[in-house]
Scaffold this active site. Structure first.
Site, PDB file in Angstrom:
ATOM      1  N   THR A  55      10.745   6.363   8.298  1.00  0.00           N
ATOM      2  CA  THR A  55       9.726   5.372   7.920  1.00  0.00           C
ATOM      3  C   THR A  55       9.220   5.654   6.510  1.00  0.00           C
ATOM      4  O   THR A  55       8.850   6.782   6.192  1.00  0.00           O
ATOM      5  CB  THR A  55       8.512   5.436   8.888  1.00  0.00           C
TER       6      THR A  55
ATOM      7  N   THR B 129      19.961   0.546  -2.547  1.00  0.00           N
ATOM      8  CA  THR B 129      19.744   1.781  -1.777  1.00  0.00           C
ATOM      9  C   THR B 129      20.594   1.718  -0.507  1.00  0.00           C
ATOM     10  O   THR B 129      20.667   0.683   0.146  1.00  0.00           O
ATOM     11  CB  THR B 129      18.252   1.962  -1.426  1.00  0.00           C
TER      12      THR B 129
ATOM     13  N   ASP C 138      10.032   2.651   0.661  1.00  0.00           N
ATOM     14  CA  ASP C 138       8.785   2.483  -0.112  1.00  0.00           C
ATOM     15  C   ASP C 138       8.572   3.658  -1.062  1.00  0.00           C
ATOM     16  O   ASP C 138       8.121   3.471  -2.196  1.00  0.00           O
ATOM     17  CB  ASP C 138       7.583   2.347   0.842  1.00  0.00           C
TER      18      ASP C 138
ATOM     19  N   ALA D 190       0.829  -1.211   0.000  1.00  0.00           N
ATOM     20  CA  ALA D 190       0.000   0.000   0.000  1.00  0.00           C
ATOM     21  C   ALA D 190       0.864   1.262   0.000  1.00  0.00           C
ATOM     22  O   ALA D 190       0.573   2.230  -0.716  1.00  0.00           O
ATOM     23  CB  ALA D 190      -0.935  -0.009   1.210  1.00  0.00           C
ATOM     24  N   ASN D 191       1.948   1.246   0.784  1.00  0.00           N
ATOM     25  CA  ASN D 191       2.841   2.420   0.825  1.00  0.00           C
ATOM     26  C   ASN D 191       3.413   2.727  -0.556  1.00  0.00           C
ATOM     27  O   ASN D 191       3.454   3.884  -0.992  1.00  0.00           O
ATOM     28  CB  ASN D 191       4.006   2.169   1.788  1.00  0.00           C
TER      29      ASN D 191
ATOM     30  N   ASP E  54      11.774  11.546  10.173  1.00  0.00           N
ATOM     31  CA  ASP E  54      11.276  10.177  10.310  1.00  0.00           C
ATOM     32  C   ASP E  54      11.630   9.396   9.043  1.00  0.00           C
ATOM     33  O   ASP E  54      11.207   9.761   7.950  1.00  0.00           O
ATOM     34  CB  ASP E  54       9.738  10.234  10.497  1.00  0.00           C
TER      35      ASP E  54
END
Length: 286
Positions: free
Chosen positions: A235, A207, A239, A39-40, A233
């Site tokens: 997070t 990466t 993605d 989904a991300n 952040d």
């Protein structure tokens, strides 16, 4: 862009201290955030202007409803999402404390995705300019999709996360593979990164966080430095990179230009809180 992958709901607890076994502590904040690598990455691609379709499974529960609604709000086509009875939507319980996080993931409906669902959505998959996959769903489904795409000349971008050993055929059949340094070692062992890259020209894109990205173009190893930013952040940075790379490639950009674009997008994401909420739009990129 057609994404085949996970749809989760992240429940994030923040606290000054991490509770020990048997201990209760008072925390600071709680938030419910849409997540899951699949989904991300779909959100990252859609926010950057790609027509995006999501294939996956959610439970017949409020989290499933929340997840589908969120994807639709991001202009993602959700017709490839199957709602499964008697199984919860995937959830992640994330405790952020003492400058680190601890996570418990319940895969739930994500592990109900199977080859029958892929067969029923074959036309959608084969109409894609690029199919984007990760490794949070059953490996047999990942291998099945990649093989199907290879036979029909559909490009595949495989993000091998979480890192595991991969079948040789999966590596050969994918068009692009985007591991981080840790995942690269899981796949290829402790070999020298540059040596591995030389074996897979224009396929393996590694990466390296703040050190940027490396790939081999057939003649030389190209390093794309990351943008120096104030990190809030991290997070969702990986993605964002994958979704942005896919969005750029389907626009017909060269691999070099697409990597540059994806690095910039990931750099913007880390300056904001949250994975999907921090992902940039095309307008912000410009």
């Amino acid at each position: 862009v057609v994404v085949v992958g996970t749809i989760n709901v992240d429940m994030v607890f923040t606290s000054d201290v991490r509770p020990k076994a048997g201990e209760t502590v008072l925390g600071n904040t709680f938030s419910i955030i849409p997540g899951g690598k699949g989904a991300n990455q779909a959100v990252a691609a859609a926010k950057l202007g790609a027509e995006t379709h999501m294939i996956g499974c959610v439970g017949n529960d409020s989290n499933g409803e929340f997840s589908i609604k969120n994807l639709q709000n991001m202009n993602i086509n959700t017709q490839g999402i199957k709602i499964i009875d008697n199984v919860p939507t995937g959830v992640a319980n994330i405790v952020v404390a003492e400058n680190d996080n601890s996570i418990i993931v319940i895969s739930g409906a994500n592990y109900k995705i199977n080859n029958e669902l892929i067969d029923s959505l074959k036309d959608l998959i084969l109409s894609a300019d690029i199919v984007l996959l990760q490794l949070e769903i059953p490996m047999e489904v990942v291998e099945y999709v990649v093989e199907l795409c290879k036979k029909n000349n559909v490009d595949v971008l495989l993000n091998p996360a979480p890192g595991v050993e991969l079948n040789k055929s999966l590596i050969e059949n994918a068009t692009y593979i985007t591991p981080n340094e840790h995942e690269l070692k899981m796949i290829f062992g402790q070999l020298d990164t540059d040596e591995i890259l030389k074996e897979y020209p224009n396929k393996l894109i590694v990466t390296m966080g703040s050190k940027g990205v490396k790939y081999f173009n057939g003649n030389e190893i190209i390093k794309t430095p990351s943008n120096k930013v104030e990190v809030v952040d991290t997070t969702g940075a990986g993605d964002t990179f994958c979704g942005a790379l896919a969005a750029s490639l389907v626009r017909g950009e060269s691999i070099d230009a697409a990597i540059n674009f994806a690095v910039k997008a990931a750099s913007i994401t880390v300056t904001k809180l949250g994975a999907q909420s921090g992902m940039p739009t095309l307008k912000q990129m410009e």
